[in-house]
Motif scaffolding. Structure first.
Motif, short mmCIF file in Angstrom:
data_model
loop_
_atom_site.label_atom_id
_atom_site.label_comp_id
_atom_site.label_asym_id
_atom_site.label_seq_id
_atom_site.Cartn_x
_atom_site.Cartn_y
_atom_site.Cartn_z
N GLU A 28 -19.58 -2.15 -18.45
CA GLU A 28 -20.00 -3.27 -17.26
C GLU A 28 -18.88 -3.27 -16.10
O GLU A 28 -19.04 -3.29 -15.04
CB GLU A 28 -20.32 -4.40 -17.73
CG GLU A 28 -21.04 -5.39 -16.95
CD GLU A 28 -21.38 -6.71 -17.36
OE1 GLU A 28 -21.76 -7.65 -16.75
OE2 GLU A 28 -21.24 -6.84 -18.66
N VAL A 29 -17.45 -3.09 -16.68
CA VAL A 29 -16.65 -3.21 -15.84
C VAL A 29 -16.63 -1.79 -14.87
O VAL A 29 -16.28 -2.09 -13.75
CB VAL A 29 -15.26 -3.11 -16.65
CG1 VAL A 29 -13.74 -3.04 -15.66
CG2 VAL A 29 -15.16 -4.65 -17.54
N CYS A 30 -16.68 -0.83 -15.58
CA CYS A 30 -16.74 0.50 -14.99
C CYS A 30 -17.99 0.41 -13.76
O CYS A 30 -17.74 1.03 -12.58
CB CYS A 30 -16.90 1.74 -15.65
SG CYS A 30 -15.18 1.91 -16.74
N ALA A 31 -19.04 -0.19 -13.93
CA ALA A 31 -20.38 -0.33 -13.08
C ALA A 31 -19.75 -1.16 -11.79
O ALA A 31 -20.27 -0.60 -10.95
CB ALA A 31 -21.37 -0.78 -13.93
N MET A 32 -19.25 -2.12 -12.16
CA MET A 32 -18.73 -3.02 -11.16
C MET A 32 -17.75 -2.45 -10.33
O MET A 32 -17.72 -2.51 -9.16
CB MET A 32 -18.24 -4.35 -11.70
CG MET A 32 -19.15 -5.29 -12.51
SD MET A 32 -18.31 -6.84 -12.98
CE MET A 32 -19.75 -7.55 -13.90
N LEU A 33 -16.75 -1.64 -10.91
CA LEU A 33 -15.98 -1.02 -10.14
C LEU A 33 -16.53 -0.03 -9.16
O LEU A 33 -16.04 0.13 -8.00
CB LEU A 33 -14.57 -0.48 -10.97
CG LEU A 33 -13.72 -1.56 -11.56
CD1 LEU A 33 -12.95 -0.92 -12.51
CD2 LEU A 33 -12.82 -2.01 -10.67
N ALA A 34 -17.33 1.02 -9.78
CA ALA A 34 -18.03 1.78 -9.10
C ALA A 34 -18.94 1.39 -7.94
O ALA A 34 -19.24 2.14 -6.96
CB ALA A 34 -18.96 2.67 -10.00
N ALA A 35 -19.15 0.10 -7.80
CA ALA A 35 -19.98 -0.57 -6.83
C ALA A 35 -19.31 -0.58 -5.50
O ALA A 35 -19.72 -0.59 -4.53
CB ALA A 35 -20.63 -1.88 -7.07
N GLY A 36 -17.99 -0.43 -5.66
CA GLY A 36 -17.27 -0.22 -4.14
C GLY A 36 -17.16 -1.63 -3.33
O GLY A 36 -17.28 -1.63 -2.35
N ASP A 37 -17.15 -2.91 -4.00
CA ASP A 37 -17.37 -4.11 -3.38
C ASP A 37 -15.84 -4.60 -3.41
O ASP A 37 -15.39 -5.68 -3.18
CB ASP A 37 -17.77 -4.99 -4.32
CG ASP A 37 -19.56 -4.64 -4.12
OD1 ASP A 37 -19.97 -3.95 -3.50
OD2 ASP A 37 -20.15 -5.03 -5.19
#
Length: 293
Positions: free
Chosen positions: A16-25
């Protein structure tokens, strides 16, 4: 001052951490917050989202891993200070821990936070570079690793991809029976960031000659430096003070030191050379004493 507005997220796992980082926010990871929060309070850092990984249990551990000691990125500094595995297998890291900030900071700060913040005067990055540690990180579904010497690229700058999360630090374990460590630092006050620092680890043979040497300096340039040529020159010797000073000064001859309102570059280099001599001397003395026991 107060930080700029931001969103807060507390993911349950690394995926979930990596998914949030990948979102580019414009997200930043926070664990202990001892480096990031002050920067945010001064508005030197303005992330739009904070991703809190402090409660991801998979990232907090200290354990043996083949010929290394593996430490999870969110392991608190106060844990490392008293950990039996660290004291026995990575004595240089144990040696420098009391110099990392104040006790209140170590109670919240993490090993990963100190490494990723990459302050050139920080003690944990110096230990990692000196000992040749390896840093592991997760970027999306992929895992990768990088040597500590290549991880730090400048003041507050690292080679960690913006979408990656540091997960583990591996410190190599020296197996020689006669090992000693030394660390010296100059700062305005105890537990302040150093103006110059030196860390050393030495292994001796049965005759008292240096079989293996690791030597590093911090707070002199924009990143911690491992003085491999100086260390190599000390192998096969008894690390006499005059010789240590000679090889350290030669290693620092081409270094471009930092100069600021706290200390000139010339002072930092001269101080680092003196501290390196003391660190090697302490490490040699401890290693020789181990033989006596």
């Amino acid at each position: 001052m107060k930080p700029a507005p931001f969103e807060y997220a507390r993911p349950s796992d690394l995926g979930e951490v990596c998914a949030m980082l990948a979102a580019g926010d414009d997200a930043r990871i926070i664990a202990g917050g001892q480096s990031l929060v002050p920067l945010m309070a001064m508005r030197l850092a303005r992330p739009k989202r904070l991703i809190d990984i402090a409660r991801i249990s998979d990232l907090a551990f200290v354990r043996h891993d083949n010929d290394c000691v593996a430490i999870g990125a969110t392991t608190r500094q106060c844990v490392l200070e008293g950990d039996a595995i660290v004291r026995a297998a990575v004595p240089l890291l144990a040696k420098i821990m009391p110099f990392v900030g104040h006790a209140a900071i170590r109670s919240r700060g993490t090993i990963g936070g100190s490494l990723v913040n990459a302050d050139p005067a920080a003690e944990i990055p110096l230990a990692a570079v000196t000992l040749g540690a390896t840093l592991l990180y997760r970027d999306g579904a992929a895992s990768a690793e990088i040597a500590a010497a290549d991880f730090f690229v400048g003041p507050m700058m690292t080679a960690l991809p913006p979408t990656a999360c540091l997960t583990v630090v591996r410190f190599p374990v020296w197996r020689e029976p006669r090992i000693g460590v030394g660390f010296h630092e100059i700062s305005v006050r105890r537990s302040d960031f150093g103006l110059a620092a030196a860390a050393a680890q030495v292994a001796l043979d049965d005759s008292g000659f240096c079989r293996r040497v690791a030597l590093g300096i911090g707070a002199v340039t924009g990143r911690p430096l491992r003085l491999d040529k100086a260390a190599k020159a000390l192998e096969g010797t008894r690390a006499e003070e005059a010789l240590v000073r000679e090889v350290v000064l030669a290693a620092l001859a081409d270094v471009e030191p930092l100069s600021d309102l706290h200390a000139s570059g010339d002072y930092r280099c001269r101080a680092a050379a003196c501290l390196a001599v003391r660190a090697i001397s302490d490490a040699y003395r401890v290693a020789a004493g181990n033989h006596a026991r």
